[in-house]
Design an enzyme around this catalytic site. Structure first.
Site, PDB file in Angstrom:
ATOM      1  CB  THR A   9       7.803  28.083  62.701  1.00  0.00           C
ATOM      2  OG1 THR A   9       7.071  26.904  63.013  1.00  0.00           O
ATOM      3  CG2 THR A   9       8.149  28.097  61.230  1.00  0.00           C
ATOM      4  CG  HIS A  62       8.572  39.906  47.137  1.00  0.00           C
ATOM      5  ND1 HIS A  62       9.736  40.472  46.701  1.00  0.00           N
ATOM      6  CD2 HIS A  62       8.755  38.567  47.058  1.00  0.00           C
ATOM      7  CE1 HIS A  62      10.595  39.524  46.351  1.00  0.00           C
ATOM      8  NE2 HIS A  62      10.017  38.354  46.573  1.00  0.00           N
TER       9      HIS A  62
END
Length: 87
Positions: A9, A62
């Site tokens: 982005t 994560h």
């Protein structure tokens, strides 16, 4: 488009230097590109030069990847961009 695992982005086109991109589930990571600006930089020999600077922001899940591999990816990407800019 479906089945993506990574998004890029760019808010730099709007003059934004840095931001925190949010992952689009079920993707694994998103890379945010900030504005490219010319700033003074101290070179290895101590001289000062105007260089193009851009902030990269990497948000990653994560549960899928640890911080060290994500940091190595961002480090390699930064090096590749810097090398391409010197050509």
């Amino acid at each position: 488009m479906v089945g993506g695992v990574f998004t890029i982005t760019n808010l730099g086109a709007f003059g934004i230097d840095a931001f925190t991109p949010i992952i689009n589930l079920p993707e694994t990571a998103v890379l945010g590109l900030g504005a490219i600006r010319r700033e003074p930089v101290v070179l290895d020999d101590g001289s000062i030069a105007a260089k193009h600077i851009m902030t990269l922001s990497l948000t990653f899940d994560h549960r899928v990847i640890d911080g060290a591999p994500a940091a190595r990816f961002l480090q390699a990407l930064s090096k590749a961009i810097a090398t391409a800019g010197n050509e």
